[in-house]
Design an enzyme around this catalytic site. Structure first.
Site, PDB file in Angstrom:
ATOM      1  N   CYS A 205       3.967   7.033 -16.390  1.00  0.00           N
ATOM      2  CA  CYS A 205       5.273   6.796 -16.982  1.00  0.00           C
ATOM      3  C   CYS A 205       5.483   7.704 -18.191  1.00  0.00           C
ATOM      4  CB  CYS A 205       5.458   5.314 -17.308  1.00  0.00           C
ATOM      5  SG  CYS A 205       7.206   4.867 -17.534  1.00  0.00           S
TER       6      CYS A 205
ATOM      7  N   HIS B  91       4.143   2.557 -12.469  1.00  0.00           N
ATOM      8  CA  HIS B  91       3.026   1.903 -13.163  1.00  0.00           C
ATOM      9  C   HIS B  91       1.973   1.423 -12.157  1.00  0.00           C
ATOM     10  CE1 HIS B  91       4.363   1.768 -17.382  1.00  0.00           C
ATOM     11  NE2 HIS B  91       5.568   1.852 -16.848  1.00  0.00           N
TER      12      HIS B  91
ATOM     13  N   GLU C  71      -1.011   0.762 -12.670  1.00  0.00           N
ATOM     14  CA  GLU C  71      -1.967  -0.185 -13.255  1.00  0.00           C
ATOM     15  C   GLU C  71      -1.590  -1.634 -12.987  1.00  0.00           C
ATOM     16  OE1 GLU C  71       1.148   0.011 -16.467  1.00  0.00           O
ATOM     17  OE2 GLU C  71       0.296   1.396 -14.984  1.00  0.00           O
TER      18      GLU C  71
END
Length: 238
Positions: free
Chosen positions: A113, A213, A215
Site C-alpha cells: 500500500c 493489504h 497481511e
C-alpha cells in the site's frame, strides 16, 4: 536459519495501562505474523532518519515497506490535494533512504500500500491523490476501517504473475492510486476499473509493490516469495 526480514513501522500516539497518548513505535501484528508464517524472522524498524540505512540493511536479508498514511506529494513533485492528509515526514524521510539503499544493494523488498506508493515515487512515478475521482467509486476503501474486496489481474511474464498467477482477490484500503509508474513495470490491474495495483522494478531479483493489504489475508504467497528471495540474497552474500 530463517532470513531476517525488516518491516517498517509507524510512530503514533498510543495508550496502554495508565499511559495515554504516548508516542510509540507501532505496527499491526498481522505483518509480523505473516512474515513468521512464511518462514522469515521479522525485525520491526522504527522511522528514525538518523539511522544509517546501509548499516540497517547490513543486518537484513529482505525488507517490507508497510502501509500507513498518505505520502507527502512533494515526493512526486505535486501540490497537495485537500484530501491528502495525515502526512508523516518522519516515515517519508527514513523509508525513502531505506528504499534507495535497498535498491542499490538489490535487497529483496515488498512494498505494501503506502510502501508501493513510495516505490512508485522513488522510480519517478506519480500518484493520483484521490482515486474515486478517477475510477468513479469508493470500492478501494468503502468505509473507515473496512477493506474493499476486488480482483487484481496479473500480467504474464512479470514477477507478480510468477508469484500469484493470473488473478487474485485482494483486500484494499486506499484512497490514492498510481497515476504514472515511472521506470517501474505495472504488473497488476483491477479488471473493473483499470487502476494499477501492482508494480515492480525490472531486472531486480525481487522488488515488488502491491496496493492491497496481503497481511490481512491468509494467502502467504507474496511473503513466501519474499522469504525465498531473501534466502537467495543471503546465500549470495555469504
Amino acid at each position: 536459519m530463517r532470513p531476517v526480514i525488516g518491516i517498517t513501522s509507524y510512530v503514533e500516539p498510543a495508550a496502554w495501562g495508565p499511559w495515554d497518548a504516548v508516542r510509540a513505535v507501532l505496527l499491526p501484528e498481522a505483518y509480523v505474523a505473516r512474515v513468521v508464517a512464511a518462514g522469515g524472522l521479522p525485525v520491526v524498524l522504527p522511522p528514525a532518519a538518523a539511522l544509517d540505512p546501509a548499516a540497517v540493511l547490513a543486518h537484513l536479508d529482505g525488507l517490507v515497506l508497510a502501509g500507513g498514511a498518505d505520502l507527502d506529494p512533494a515526493l512526486y513533485a505535486a501540490e497537495p490535494d485537500p484530501r491528502t492528509t495525515g502526512l508523516r515526514p518522519d516515515r517519508d524521510a527514513a523509508e525513502s533512504a531505506l528504499l534507495q539503499a535497498a535498491l542499490e544493494q538489490r535487497l529483496p523488498l515488498l512494498g505494501i500500500c503506502r510502501g508501493m506508493q513510495l516505490l512508485t515515487a522513488a522510480a519517478g512515478g506519480t500518484l493520483c491523490q484521490h482515486l474515486p475521482d478517477v475510477v468513479g467509486h469508493e470500492g478501494h476503501r468503502p468505509e473507515p476501517g473496512v477493506y474493499g474486496r476486488h480482483a487484481v489481474r496479473l500480467s504474464p511474464g512479470t514477477l507478480a504473475h510468477a508469484v500469484l498467477g493470473d488473478e487474485v482477490t485482494v483486500a484494499s484500503y486506499h484512497h490514492q492510486g498510481v497515476d504514472t509508474v515511472g521506470s517501474l513495470v505495472a504488473s497488476g490491474t483491477v479488471p473493473d476499473d483499470g487502476s494499477v495495483e501492482a508494480v515492480e522494478v525490472p531486472g531486480h531479483p525481487f522488488a515488488l509493490g502491491v496496493l492491497w493489504h496481503p497481511e490481512v489475508d491468509e494467502d502467504l504467497r507474496l511473503f513466501e516469495g519474499l522469504r525465498a528471495a531473501a534466502q537467495d540474497h543471503r546465500s549470495r552474500q555469504s
